[in-house]
Design a protein around this motif. Sequence first.
Motif, PDB file in Angstrom:
ATOM      1  N   GLN A  81      19.740  33.967   9.739  1.00 13.41           N
ATOM      2  CA  GLN A  81      18.655  33.637  10.667  1.00 13.41           C
ATOM      3  C   GLN A  81      18.594  34.289  12.129  1.00 13.41           C
ATOM      4  O   GLN A  81      17.743  34.691  12.599  1.00 13.41           O
ATOM      5  CB  GLN A  81      18.614  31.900  10.944  1.00 13.41           C
ATOM      6  CG  GLN A  81      17.535  31.645  11.643  1.00 13.41           C
ATOM      7  CD  GLN A  81      17.707  30.062  11.904  1.00 13.41           C
ATOM      8  OE1 GLN A  81      18.788  29.691  12.429  1.00 13.41           O
ATOM      9  NE2 GLN A  81      16.540  29.397  12.260  1.00 13.41           N
ATOM     10  N   CYS A  82      19.808  34.425  12.567  1.00 13.54           N
ATOM     11  CA  CYS A  82      20.172  35.067  13.810  1.00 13.54           C
ATOM     12  C   CYS A  82      19.859  36.489  13.818  1.00 13.54           C
ATOM     13  O   CYS A  82      19.099  37.103  14.690  1.00 13.54           O
ATOM     14  CB  CYS A  82      21.755  35.098  14.193  1.00 13.54           C
ATOM     15  SG  CYS A  82      21.846  35.717  15.757  1.00 13.54           S
ATOM     16  N   ALA A  83      20.189  37.336  12.515  1.00 15.82           N
ATOM     17  CA  ALA A  83      19.973  38.593  12.673  1.00 15.82           C
ATOM     18  C   ALA A  83      18.352  38.988  12.474  1.00 15.82           C
ATOM     19  O   ALA A  83      17.776  39.812  12.999  1.00 15.82           O
ATOM     20  CB  ALA A  83      20.475  39.357  11.248  1.00 15.82           C
ATOM     21  N   ALA A  84      17.668  37.943  11.766  1.00 17.50           N
ATOM     22  CA  ALA A  84      16.188  38.204  11.706  1.00 17.50           C
ATOM     23  C   ALA A  84      15.358  37.600  12.835  1.00 17.50           C
ATOM     24  O   ALA A  84      14.317  38.160  12.949  1.00 17.50           O
ATOM     25  CB  ALA A  84      15.541  37.187  10.379  1.00 17.50           C
ATOM     26  N   GLU A  85      15.904  36.583  13.615  1.00 18.88           N
ATOM     27  CA  GLU A  85      15.132  35.853  14.553  1.00 18.88           C
ATOM     28  C   GLU A  85      15.536  35.853  15.936  1.00 18.88           C
ATOM     29  O   GLU A  85      14.675  35.269  16.905  1.00 18.88           O
ATOM     30  CB  GLU A  85      14.748  34.318  14.014  1.00 18.88           C
ATOM     31  CG  GLU A  85      13.762  34.504  12.765  1.00 18.88           C
ATOM     32  CD  GLU A  85      13.875  33.006  12.202  1.00 18.88           C
ATOM     33  OE1 GLU A  85      14.168  31.879  13.118  1.00 18.88           O
ATOM     34  OE2 GLU A  85      13.502  32.905  11.234  1.00 18.88           O
ATOM     35  N   TYR A  86      16.756  36.079  16.155  1.00 16.72           N
ATOM     36  CA  TYR A  86      17.104  36.138  17.627  1.00 16.72           C
ATOM     37  C   TYR A  86      17.741  37.566  18.038  1.00 16.72           C
ATOM     38  O   TYR A  86      17.174  38.051  19.127  1.00 16.72           O
ATOM     39  CB  TYR A  86      18.361  35.148  17.558  1.00 16.72           C
ATOM     40  CG  TYR A  86      18.159  33.609  17.484  1.00 16.72           C
ATOM     41  CD1 TYR A  86      17.986  33.167  18.831  1.00 16.72           C
ATOM     42  CD2 TYR A  86      18.220  32.966  16.413  1.00 16.72           C
ATOM     43  CE1 TYR A  86      17.776  31.575  18.525  1.00 16.72           C
ATOM     44  CE2 TYR A  86      17.881  31.660  16.182  1.00 16.72           C
ATOM     45  CZ  TYR A  86      17.544  30.896  17.178  1.00 16.72           C
ATOM     46  OH  TYR A  86      17.306  29.745  17.177  1.00 16.72           O
TER      47      TYR A  86
END
Length: 260
Positions: A81-86
Amino acid sequence: MSEYQYINYTISNRVATIALNTPKSLNALHQKLRLELIELVQRIEQDDEVRVVVLTGEGEGFCAGADLTEGMPGHDNFVDQCAAEYTPWLMAIHNSSKLYIAAVNGAAAGVGSAAVMNCDLIVMADNAFLYQAFSAIGLIPDGGASWLLLQKMGYQRAMEMAVDAGRLTAQQCLELGIANKIVPAEQLREQTQAWAEQLAAGAPLAQTALKKIMRSASSMTYAEVVDEEAREQSKLLVSEDSAQAIKAFFAKQKPQFKGR
């Protein structure tokens, strides 16, 4: 009217303003808002009419951090999630050729505090504060906040902030060198816009080169920085902007920078 559902986006006098616009949740970053941020910061980078960007929040707070009520929709774990959205929007700001100014109203908590510290310049309302909320809910700083705190405060104070779920008032941020300016809350947008317009009238090529060097200088030796400055200066010295500005200087006129 903004074309984004969760962001108020405006441009005035070459200054773009990104205002997070979910004030009922103190602009907590939910998935759709994060995806809008990614699209917008990438779009701004390609817009030659924008020279300076202001990042702020609508309502009473800058950003309450991540929206913890929605979990991790579409992802198996936070790494994905971090790699995709943050990471995309945080690194787009970090690597941007344009200056980003955080205009901090109220609380900037969690990843919201990381977003603030990731900007190049910070103006805080007199009632604003940074809050490292993570340890209060059994988590650690994310969004690069550990690195940012360490860079700005040193190891012991950064660790204290993280383990104690600490808060930094606007005055403390100013004293620590985190914030550039404190202004009355009711004047935050107006004064930040005025400063942003002043910077937008400056030399964009030089600002880009300076940001590039300062963002990497802490991981370089002194000699490496001297060499990197020379390489960037060599390009600036043959630019149209520099030639015109030098002529304007000797003619005691105000230069008009075109970014070329």
